[in-house]
Design a protein around this motif. Sequence first.
Motif, PDB file in Angstrom:
ATOM      1  N   MET A  18      43.815  35.229  76.702  1.00 43.06           N
ATOM      2  CA  MET A  18      42.677  36.139  76.343  1.00 43.06           C
ATOM      3  C   MET A  18      41.791  34.913  75.239  1.00 43.06           C
ATOM      4  N   ALA A  19      42.553  34.518  74.250  1.00 43.65           N
ATOM      5  CA  ALA A  19      41.946  33.604  73.286  1.00 43.65           C
ATOM      6  C   ALA A  19      41.209  32.458  74.248  1.00 43.65           C
ATOM      7  N   LEU A  20      42.128  31.927  75.144  1.00 38.28           N
ATOM      8  CA  LEU A  20      41.422  30.594  75.704  1.00 38.28           C
ATOM      9  C   LEU A  20      40.294  31.033  76.451  1.00 38.28           C
ATOM     10  N   ASN A  21      40.114  32.253  77.038  1.00 35.75           N
ATOM     11  CA  ASN A  21      38.844  32.454  77.888  1.00 35.75           C
ATOM     12  C   ASN A  21      37.945  32.796  76.772  1.00 35.75           C
ATOM     13  N   LYS A  24      36.408  29.384  76.051  1.00 35.70           N
ATOM     14  CA  LYS A  24      35.704  28.693  76.940  1.00 35.70           C
ATOM     15  C   LYS A  24      34.279  29.205  76.852  1.00 35.70           C
ATOM     16  N   LYS A  25      34.055  30.148  76.480  1.00 35.26           N
ATOM     17  CA  LYS A  25      32.748  30.900  76.394  1.00 35.26           C
ATOM     18  C   LYS A  25      32.053  30.631  75.157  1.00 35.26           C
ATOM     19  N   GLN A  47      45.745  22.284  70.582  1.00 35.51           N
ATOM     20  CA  GLN A  47      45.470  21.202  71.648  1.00 35.51           C
ATOM     21  C   GLN A  47      44.593  21.466  72.829  1.00 35.51           C
ATOM     22  N   GLU A  48      44.167  22.759  72.981  1.00 41.10           N
ATOM     23  CA  GLU A  48      43.403  23.239  74.071  1.00 41.10           C
ATOM     24  C   GLU A  48      41.947  22.686  73.935  1.00 41.10           C
ATOM     25  N   ALA A  49      41.557  22.891  72.327  1.00 41.26           N
ATOM     26  CA  ALA A  49      40.105  22.341  72.180  1.00 41.26           C
ATOM     27  C   ALA A  49      40.205  22.063  70.620  1.00 41.26           C
ATOM     28  N   PRO A  50      40.641  20.806  70.113  1.00 40.19           N
ATOM     29  CA  PRO A  50      40.995  20.619  68.808  1.00 40.19           C
ATOM     30  C   PRO A  50      39.686  20.820  67.690  1.00 40.19           C
ATOM     31  N   ALA A 166      34.009  38.180  78.168  1.00 46.97           N
ATOM     32  CA  ALA A 166      34.590  36.951  78.095  1.00 46.97           C
ATOM     33  C   ALA A 166      36.141  37.010  78.669  1.00 46.97           C
ATOM     34  N   MET A 167      36.655  38.154  78.361  1.00 43.28           N
ATOM     35  CA  MET A 167      37.900  38.168  78.681  1.00 43.28           C
ATOM     36  C   MET A 167      38.453  39.298  79.702  1.00 43.28           C
TER      37      MET A 167
END
Length: 320
Positions: A18-21, A24-25, A47-50, A166-167
């Motif tokens: 959920m947090a990843l989605n 992304k937005k 690490q997904e988006a420092p 977004a989720m």
Amino acid sequence: MSPRELGFIGLGVMGYPMALNLLKKLDEGARLHVYDVDERALKKFEQEAPTKVHVCANAREVAKSSTILFTIVPEGRHVRSVYLDERAGVLTTSIDDKILVDCSTIDTATSMDVGEAVRQNSKTAAFYDAPVSGGSLGAAAGTLTFMLGCAEDDPKFTLLNELLSAMGSSIFPCGGFSLGLTAKLCNNYCSGLIAIATAEAMNIGIKSGMNPALLAKVFATSTAQSTINDKWNPVPGVCPNAPASKGYHGGFKVQLMKKDFALAVEAADRVGAQLELGVSGLKVYQEASEDDRCRDLDSRVVFRYIGGEEDWEAKLTTRQ
Ligand code: NAD
């Protein structure tokens, strides 16, 4: 999305995707402040988006850094700890004008306690219950259903709808505070019972010599039709992609169903709603949760719990 500083607490099976989605937005320059008691989850998420992710030391730091905060942790005691812990909880910092959204499936009494504590703490902060349905696959795909504890004309609904979109793909304002949780518990009570009924009915068919895949097709166009029958059939081999066909791995753990079912039975008791199937259903999920053959597996493992014929295919071939 307009808010630039968002917070997210609880990066587990549901929270992480959920947090990843949400990440992304995010608008250019916006940041997501995150916290989980599990440091490995935090490191991985960073690490997904420092440049966009800020790892915080506790819930208080997330609340301090963000204007809108989402939480999704396992049970009521965890929600209490996140919001009310006297050393590092959300309410140990100023929450004026902040929007706090709890997506955990918990008892309405705890949610109301936290909501009341938020109101005592600040006249301008807002706290919402917003449990989800759709499982880990829905969380990853961004297609969750959100059951939001507010009225349709809530002044913050437009913003919440935009953020939750977004989720998730279905956002329901359920009418008022705590009614999101009510909707979630009613849904899981109903789907938990449908799973038991489908497992039992399938087993009658199998033991009578009928192919359960054919029986499921009959159900699909008859009055026993349900999502459980069509997509999550409890009998191995009937729905190739269902957890039942993968050793009951993946899906919604039987212990979580036990928790939600027990919360629904408690809610029924509190509001004086008569239940004929509540005690039997709860017994099934309680015992299956403690059964080594079922524990940690998808809740549709109730078919195994009732002694269902899992090797029906071999038996059917022998009989022919
Ligand atoms: P999970 O156990 O995988 O994740 C919970 C996360 O919360 C973990 O990473 C844990 O470390 C963290 N956590 C626990 N206490 C904390 C605290 N005090 N502070 C910060 N982080 C803390 O659980 P999940 O499957 O993601 O479920 C979360 C909630 O969503 C539950 O209420 C569950 O009933 C509900 N839910 C789950 C599913 C599902 O399919 N898993 C579907 C719908 C709803």
